[in-house]
Design a protein around this motif. Sequence first.
Motif, PDB file in Angstrom:
ATOM      1  N   ASN A   1      49.456  45.441  36.086  1.00 52.91           N
ATOM      2  CA  ASN A   1      48.114  44.926  35.788  1.00 52.91           C
ATOM      3  C   ASN A   1      47.956  44.527  34.324  1.00 52.91           C
ATOM      4  O   ASN A   1      47.057  43.760  33.973  1.00 52.91           O
TER       5      ASN A   1
ATOM      6  N   ASN B   1      48.423  40.453  33.000  1.00 49.68           N
ATOM      7  CA  ASN B   1      47.323  39.495  32.895  1.00 49.68           C
ATOM      8  C   ASN B   1      46.492  39.715  31.633  1.00 49.68           C
ATOM      9  O   ASN B   1      45.985  38.767  31.039  1.00 49.68           O
TER      10      ASN B   1
ATOM     11  N   CYS C   1      38.829  31.227  38.341  1.00 49.02           N
ATOM     12  CA  CYS C   1      39.580  30.993  39.581  1.00 49.02           C
ATOM     13  C   CYS C   1      40.989  30.508  39.272  1.00 49.02           C
ATOM     14  O   CYS C   1      41.956  30.891  39.940  1.00 49.02           O
TER      15      CYS C   1
ATOM     16  N   LYS D   1      42.836  33.716  37.759  1.00 53.17           N
ATOM     17  CA  LYS D   1      42.831  35.002  38.463  1.00 53.17           C
ATOM     18  C   LYS D   1      42.855  34.878  39.979  1.00 53.17           C
ATOM     19  O   LYS D   1      43.005  35.879  40.669  1.00 53.17           O
TER      20      LYS D   1
ATOM     21  N   ASN E   1      39.380  34.960  44.866  1.00 57.57           N
ATOM     22  CA  ASN E   1      38.823  36.217  45.353  1.00 57.57           C
ATOM     23  C   ASN E   1      38.434  37.144  44.203  1.00 57.57           C
ATOM     24  O   ASN E   1      37.302  37.637  44.133  1.00 57.57           O
ATOM     25  N   THR E   2      39.360  37.368  43.280  1.00 54.16           N
ATOM     26  CA  THR E   2      39.086  38.231  42.131  1.00 54.16           C
ATOM     27  C   THR E   2      38.051  37.604  41.202  1.00 54.16           C
ATOM     28  O   THR E   2      37.113  38.269  40.733  1.00 54.16           O
TER      29      THR E   2
ATOM     30  N   ARG F   1      34.303  37.645  42.445  1.00 51.48           N
ATOM     31  CA  ARG F   1      33.749  39.005  42.392  1.00 51.48           C
ATOM     32  C   ARG F   1      33.411  39.395  40.950  1.00 51.48           C
ATOM     33  O   ARG F   1      32.371  39.997  40.683  1.00 51.48           O
ATOM     34  N   GLU F   2      34.296  39.023  40.017  1.00 52.55           N
ATOM     35  CA  GLU F   2      34.034  39.348  38.620  1.00 52.55           C
ATOM     36  C   GLU F   2      32.898  38.495  38.050  1.00 52.55           C
ATOM     37  O   GLU F   2      32.216  38.916  37.111  1.00 52.55           O
TER      38      GLU F   2
END
Length: 344
Positions: A81, A84, A295, A298, A301-302, A305-306
């Motif tokens: 993680n 990124n 988008c 990341k 989807n992620t 949401r963020e």
Amino acid sequence: MKNVKTDNQTYTPDQTEKEPYSVDKKKKLLIGNVELENNLILAPMAGVTDLPFRLLCKEQGAGLLCMEMVSAKAIFYKNKNTENLLRIHPDEPPVSLQLFGSDPVILSEMAKKIESLPFSILDINMGCPVPKVVNNGEGSALMKNPLLVEQILTRTVKAIQKPVTVKIRKGFDDAHINAVEIAKIAESCGVAAIAVHGRTREQYYSGKADWDIIRQVKEAVNIPVIGNGDITTPESALKMQTQTNCDALMLARGVRGNPWLFRQILTYLDTGKTIPKPTQEEIKTMILRHATLACQYKGENTAIREMRKHVAWYTAGIPHSADLRRRSNDMETLDDLKHLLSYL
């Protein structure tokens, strides 16, 4: 010499003193060997200052971008993680990469390991108030241990060629106000600049930031001092500079949903003129640009949401936007976001 209107009064410089602050294109701030275009700095904020948002702040004039804090141990253990969090776009520099930890050996060795990445400055976090960080003896907990602070900074400065800075708070609590002591230690270790948040760890982000502690630090050291806390308007930026004489201003929560603040402050400090706030159409455009960039880097989807929290920040204060913020908690795609914004 011009008068400049602050929040409640007009500040009239004495004829014998310099202007309280201006963006001098000929005299730019140096942090180590890194020259900044101006003295406005985007603060490192976990979950906020990711690559997409940093690019937007850069476009609005930020002189230095600070990344989200990265765990030195996470780099040591090759946490996926973390990859990124370490990404830097070619358009970003100068960039400050912030590490947190409490082990002098791990911190310094990980700093050396990642030095080839395209960041300009390495910052050591000694201000994070979050319990899971503090309970590990990291972040603002380090301010309780000046000896450990000295060990961390000494080793890290020696380990890399790039400038090392540190971000601290006023103190851990009201009974232990030691920002000046820590600043002097940092300077003696070879740190290139120090950022001071005018709140204790126990305050978190509540109450009013104490700008006088920033002034005290500025008077105690010769390295650049960066003031942080409660800069939310061009007027407050001028007030902090006037009251503390700090070398740079660090913008944090005031830019959430408001990257325009950099341009507003730059213009105000340079000319005394106020730029109109962005229109609803400009806000919608910025939200979509932010979401599209997110988008891209990341995945949809992620990113979407963020973006829910960002939508709430961008639309705060806009009439009749409460329902939009509530409904944004259910959006899953970029099309969902576009549909919601059509009602704004």
